[in-house]
Design a protein around this motif. Structure first.
Motif, PDB file in Angstrom:
ATOM      1  N   ASP A 116      64.356  46.766  50.561  1.00 53.56           N
ATOM      2  CA  ASP A 116      65.331  47.468  51.409  1.00 53.56           C
ATOM      3  C   ASP A 116      66.596  46.624  51.463  1.00 53.56           C
ATOM      4  O   ASP A 116      66.808  45.828  52.381  1.00 53.56           O
ATOM      5  CB  ASP A 116      64.735  47.686  52.809  1.00 53.56           C
ATOM      6  N   PHE A 117      67.432  46.828  50.447  1.00 53.96           N
ATOM      7  CA  PHE A 117      68.604  45.972  50.266  1.00 53.96           C
ATOM      8  C   PHE A 117      69.536  46.003  51.481  1.00 53.96           C
ATOM      9  O   PHE A 117      70.058  44.983  51.918  1.00 53.96           O
ATOM     10  CB  PHE A 117      69.356  46.406  49.009  1.00 53.96           C
ATOM     11  N   SER A 118      69.717  47.186  52.035  1.00 58.96           N
ATOM     12  CA  SER A 118      70.665  47.349  53.118  1.00 58.96           C
ATOM     13  C   SER A 118      70.188  46.613  54.379  1.00 58.96           C
ATOM     14  O   SER A 118      70.964  45.913  55.038  1.00 58.96           O
ATOM     15  CB  SER A 118      70.861  48.845  53.375  1.00 58.96           C
ATOM     16  N   GLU A 119      68.896  46.749  54.697  1.00 60.93           N
ATOM     17  CA  GLU A 119      68.338  46.060  55.861  1.00 60.93           C
ATOM     18  C   GLU A 119      68.317  44.542  55.610  1.00 60.93           C
ATOM     19  O   GLU A 119      68.599  43.755  56.514  1.00 60.93           O
ATOM     20  CB  GLU A 119      66.921  46.578  56.133  1.00 60.93           C
ATOM     21  N   TRP A 120      68.007  44.155  54.380  1.00 65.69           N
ATOM     22  CA  TRP A 120      68.026  42.735  54.007  1.00 65.69           C
ATOM     23  C   TRP A 120      69.405  42.138  54.269  1.00 65.69           C
ATOM     24  O   TRP A 120      69.544  41.069  54.845  1.00 65.69           O
ATOM     25  CB  TRP A 120      67.641  42.596  52.519  1.00 65.69           C
ATOM     26  N   TYR A 121      70.453  42.881  53.867  1.00 70.77           N
ATOM     27  CA  TYR A 121      71.838  42.404  54.049  1.00 70.77           C
ATOM     28  C   TYR A 121      72.162  42.257  55.541  1.00 70.77           C
ATOM     29  O   TYR A 121      72.758  41.269  55.964  1.00 70.77           O
ATOM     30  CB  TYR A 121      72.807  43.356  53.354  1.00 70.77           C
ATOM     31  N   SER A 122      71.742  43.242  56.332  1.00 67.31           N
ATOM     32  CA  SER A 122      71.979  43.162  57.783  1.00 67.31           C
ATOM     33  C   SER A 122      71.283  41.954  58.384  1.00 67.31           C
ATOM     34  O   SER A 122      71.858  41.233  59.204  1.00 67.31           O
ATOM     35  CB  SER A 122      71.448  44.403  58.495  1.00 67.31           C
ATOM     36  N   GLN A 123      70.040  41.743  57.980  1.00 67.32           N
ATOM     37  CA  GLN A 123      69.276  40.636  58.558  1.00 67.32           C
ATOM     38  C   GLN A 123      69.838  39.278  58.164  1.00 67.32           C
ATOM     39  O   GLN A 123      69.931  38.374  58.983  1.00 67.32           O
ATOM     40  CB  GLN A 123      67.810  40.723  58.111  1.00 67.32           C
ATOM     41  N   ILE A 124      70.214  39.140  56.916  1.00 59.26           N
ATOM     42  CA  ILE A 124      70.709  37.837  56.469  1.00 59.26           C
ATOM     43  C   ILE A 124      72.013  37.498  57.209  1.00 59.26           C
ATOM     44  O   ILE A 124      72.241  36.355  57.605  1.00 59.26           O
ATOM     45  CB  ILE A 124      70.882  37.799  54.925  1.00 59.26           C
ATOM     46  N   ILE A 125      72.828  38.495  57.427  1.00 62.25           N
ATOM     47  CA  ILE A 125      74.101  38.275  58.119  1.00 62.25           C
ATOM     48  C   ILE A 125      73.873  37.844  59.558  1.00 62.25           C
ATOM     49  O   ILE A 125      74.543  36.951  60.070  1.00 62.25           O
ATOM     50  CB  ILE A 125      74.970  39.546  58.020  1.00 62.25           C
ATOM     51  N   GLN A 126      72.864  38.461  60.173  1.00 65.00           N
ATOM     52  CA  GLN A 126      72.587  38.116  61.564  1.00 65.00           C
ATOM     53  C   GLN A 126      71.842  36.786  61.658  1.00 65.00           C
ATOM     54  O   GLN A 126      72.220  35.900  62.425  1.00 65.00           O
ATOM     55  CB  GLN A 126      71.770  39.242  62.181  1.00 65.00           C
ATOM     56  N   LYS A 127      70.784  36.621  60.874  1.00 66.47           N
ATOM     57  CA  LYS A 127      69.913  35.458  61.034  1.00 66.47           C
ATOM     58  C   LYS A 127      70.499  34.169  60.465  1.00 66.47           C
ATOM     59  O   LYS A 127      70.197  33.085  60.951  1.00 66.47           O
ATOM     60  CB  LYS A 127      68.541  35.755  60.428  1.00 66.47           C
ATOM     61  N   ALA A 128      71.327  34.277  59.437  1.00 62.78           N
ATOM     62  CA  ALA A 128      71.985  33.068  58.927  1.00 62.78           C
ATOM     63  C   ALA A 128      73.288  32.813  59.695  1.00 62.78           C
ATOM     64  O   ALA A 128      74.062  31.937  59.350  1.00 62.78           O
ATOM     65  CB  ALA A 128      72.255  33.190  57.435  1.00 62.78           C
ATOM     66  N   GLU A 129      73.504  33.604  60.752  1.00 62.19           N
ATOM     67  CA  GLU A 129      74.681  33.441  61.625  1.00 62.19           C
ATOM     68  C   GLU A 129      75.989  33.467  60.831  1.00 62.19           C
ATOM     69  O   GLU A 129      76.827  32.580  60.928  1.00 62.19           O
ATOM     70  CB  GLU A 129      74.551  32.150  62.447  1.00 62.19           C
ATOM     71  N   LEU A 130      76.122  34.511  60.028  1.00 56.92           N
ATOM     72  CA  LEU A 130      77.315  34.635  59.187  1.00 56.92           C
ATOM     73  C   LEU A 130      78.386  35.476  59.865  1.00 56.92           C
ATOM     74  O   LEU A 130      79.567  35.139  59.833  1.00 56.92           O
ATOM     75  CB  LEU A 130      76.915  35.255  57.844  1.00 56.92           C
TER      76      LEU A 130
END
Lengths: 480, 480
Positions: free
Chosen positions: B17-31
């Motif tokens: 799920d590329f789109s959810e992956w992108y959302s999560q990485i942005i939030q969890k890596a504090e980007l």
């Protein structure tokens, strides 16, 4: 071309007509230009370069102490801006509002940031949960819009300007207060040791503090026209914003506490301070530490020795790379025209190289501030330049400091006080710290309290205006 | 704390799920974080740091070739924006307008810059008189507002973003065209050798070019979800703007001529490209050349050897200063938790130091991209790190290039073409360059022409969609 040469330099003396001198130097040294939006200016490369130097110096300082840069949106919804009452009251008359996008009317007006407390602190309240998340030490370099209606002045007062705004969050009052003072010290160092500006520093009175702060501290200086200029401010925000924006954390005992905050900034107005303080009748004078191009090399070109001289000049350009030298080997301008040009633009040191110098393996080194000229052997050139630039940096500060000292007057009563302000002086005197007296001073003299310095030695005296009992001295002046 | 550990990593696979992956990485890596203004994001320090690296690299490149930075006002009067007709038509639906300041309604609406051609060129027309004033090579780093109504996506499509916009003015068409291509080459180098992004590059069709340009050239790449992403554009503006803004000069023969211009830009969208291309199921992967902190040092702390190990870790931190190391000696987190954290945040290399390593005067070196782990003697550490970081930089590029190669499909007819696009491929095929065919492709497949590459070898073929005669190949894809 003759006409162009005539037009080149400043046609008015700094001492005779300061305001016209400032306008001319800004135009002729290609520092800034008015744009078609009233109160907004174009920062041309010669000025922007100074800002880039300042940015680099200060950015390094704060990164060393653990601060990180971020970027928050420029647009702030009206409701968010209103969260801290004093804050919005201070800024609302100056806010520029976006109300439409394309041809669509927005439901809620969006403010162009006049400062970023509200938009940042909304995020902070989400990020901070535990004492482990503290301290939070952020900074942002950005543009700011304040639609002021006072007379605009390039760099000093414009409706859009560039700045740095630091915003920090701490567990304890003491930590936040220390941060406030540490940043004040960094600003002092920047002004004195890089911009070569003599300063006064301390805290602001309640009447003069930042909208929403508990205590505002500031670094100021006095401009040649007798007006004080605020160079940087560091605010201790207390818990005013943390309460309005719910910035809370669990401490080590798992108790919920409101955080303590600071905010602080310096802006492109510093470029104006440097121009005004150090500039002379020939143009801009840049302190070496904030000049990108520290030297300019001008080969003195004669028809018969042209190739050789230009070749030598290019060798020097390479050799002196660390000074970011300019090489002016244009043939369509005379040497004299070039000297004027680079003096106008404030390059700290000029190196002239002609056929006679070359025979002696030497060049002429000319200092921008003193005009002093000396022949230097090429093999000693780098060392000499290091020394001259350092010397120039120090002497600019000394000279400016002398000016400040000469223009600070004491006052024992309102008549002294009024006379001093009228004569373009800054007044340093005991002050009762009564708001009524402060208001009276402003009404009767036009001067405001600039700062109350920290760590005063004397602690007993009489107010230099109303003559009632006073415990601390203050600085007063008219201001930009 | 157990709960926190569970929450820490990404809970979805990039491939699933590329789109959810992108959302999560942005939030969890504090980007980044959404702000209260729809479509505007907060660039948190972890992302802003990447932008600072990109800025530094590109700023150095353009300064080397004589470009200088400046700053022009953000607010553009409506009349000025309207001067070049195609330009305003392209941008007007997306313009955010300031109509009020304080409680006062403005006489003329002011646009927040969607790009700065109009405000800059008004000044250029005043500055440029003679061929001696050319070339003018300016650049500005600033914020931009475009009120787009497509679905916003952090970094890739936001209503405010940060960018660099270069604007140059030249005497001849040839010079301006060369500048356009030289900058395109600098962009190619930046993408390939610093961001480790494989690229396609070339010119845009008329339908896809910049509003007001003669020719738009671009550098693009393909994202893992099969959509192309424009990374940077360099426009040859011809004389379109110089005629609208009266940018004229006297040439050597004293004839008045209109100047030739270029403009070019890259933006914070590059951060999104890096996240998408290199990130994996553990989080962000930063190419070493754009990572500020290239390594993190994690001492493995046991009660009995704590003091010694932390001391050693601090020594290493000093010794490895040139890599801007992070030292994670927090005691309240386990080593495993820390490993996850720094993998999530994309630090290129982790150094673990435990009691057993210390006995051997060694550490464990772990690469973020491959997970490869090896013991390295401390005396060989610096060299090893240099090599590993260089290796990682190269391998990330190689891997991404493989992905691109695998996802470029040929097409001989509309059925091939449609199938390829449906399968998330980029199509590389001969193209007739007929506007009607281009429109049909867009309507029937959703794909647009991305670029027509320069210097093509073959020069005869049949359009990969309509099968009529064609002379050049093009790339087509769906795009962001």
């Amino acid at each position: 071309m003759a006409k162009k040469e005539e037009m080149q330099g400043l046609t008015v003396k700094k001492e005779k007509d300061f305001s016209e001198w400032y306008s001319q130097i800004i135009q002729k040294a290609e520092l800034a230009e008015h744009s078609s939006v009233s109160g907004c200016i174009v920062l041309r490369p010669n000025a922007f370069q100074v800002w880039e130097q300042i940015k680099q110096i200060f950015d390094k300082k704060i990164k060393k102490t653990g601060h990180k840069n971020a970027y928050f949106p420029m647009l702030i919804p009206e409701k968010l801006l209103e969260k801290e009452k004093e804050h919005i009251q201070g800024f609302s008359p100056e806010v520029a509002w976006v109300t439409q996008t394309g041809e669509t009317k927005l439901n809620e007006r969006l403010a162009l940031r006049p400062t970023s407390e509200s938009i940042m602190y909304e995020s902070f309240s989400k990020w901070i949960r535990s004492h482990r998340d503290l301290p939070l030490l952020l900074n942002q370099w950005c543009n700011i819009v304040r639609w002021e209606f006072k007379h605009p002045k390039p760099f000093l007062r414009t409706r859009e300007f560039l700045w740095q705004e630091g915003h920090t969050v701490h567990e304890t009052k003491k930590e936040a207060w220390n941060e406030t003072l540490n940043i004040l010290k960094e600003y002092e160092d920047l002004m004195k040791n890089y911009l070569a500006l003599p300063i006064i520093s301390g805290m602001k009175t309640n009447a003069e503090k930042f909208a929403g702060a508990d205590t505002t501290t500031a670094v100021e200086t006095l401009m040649p026209d007798g007006k004080a200029l605020q160079l940087g401010t560091s605010h201790f925000l207390g818990q005013n914003f943390s309460k309005a924006f719910e910035i809370k954390f669990l401490n080590e005992k798992s108790e919920e506490k409101f955080a303590w905050q600071t905010s602080w900034g310096i802006s492109t107005r510093l470029i104006g301070a440097v121009i005004m303080m150090h500039g002379d009748d020939k143009g801009l004078v840049l302190p070496p530490k904030i000049a990108f191009n520290k030297i300019v090399i001008v080969p003195i070109i004669f028809e018969d020795s042209k190739t050789k001289i230009v070749k030598k000049a290019k060798e020097l350009e390479k050799k002196l790379k660390k000074f970011n030298p300019l090489l002016d080997d244009r043939e369509e301008y005379s040497a004299g025209w070039k000297f004027n040009e680079w003096e106008l633009k404030g390059i700290p040191v000029r190196i002239e190289i002609g056929p006679k110098d070359m025979e002696k393996e030497a060049v002429m080194v000319v200092r921008r501030d003193t005009g002093e000229k000396k022949q230097v052997k090429i093999k000693e050139l780098e060392k000499t330049l290091d020394r001259e630039l350092e010397q120039m940096q120090k002497e600019l500060y000394k000279k400016a400091h002398k000016f400040l000292d000469k223009n600070v007057a004491e006052a024992a009563n309102s008549s002294d006080f009024q006379k001093a302000i009228k004569n373009g002086k800054m007044v340093h005197c005991f002050f009762c710290e009564d708001e009524k007296c402060e208001k009276k001073i402003k009404e009767e003299t036009g001067a405001t309290n600039r700062v109350i310095p920290f760590n005063q030695k004397e602690s007993q005296g009489k107010c230099g205006y109303c003559e009632s009992k006073a415990e601390r001295k203050s600085f007063f002046a008219k201001s930009y």
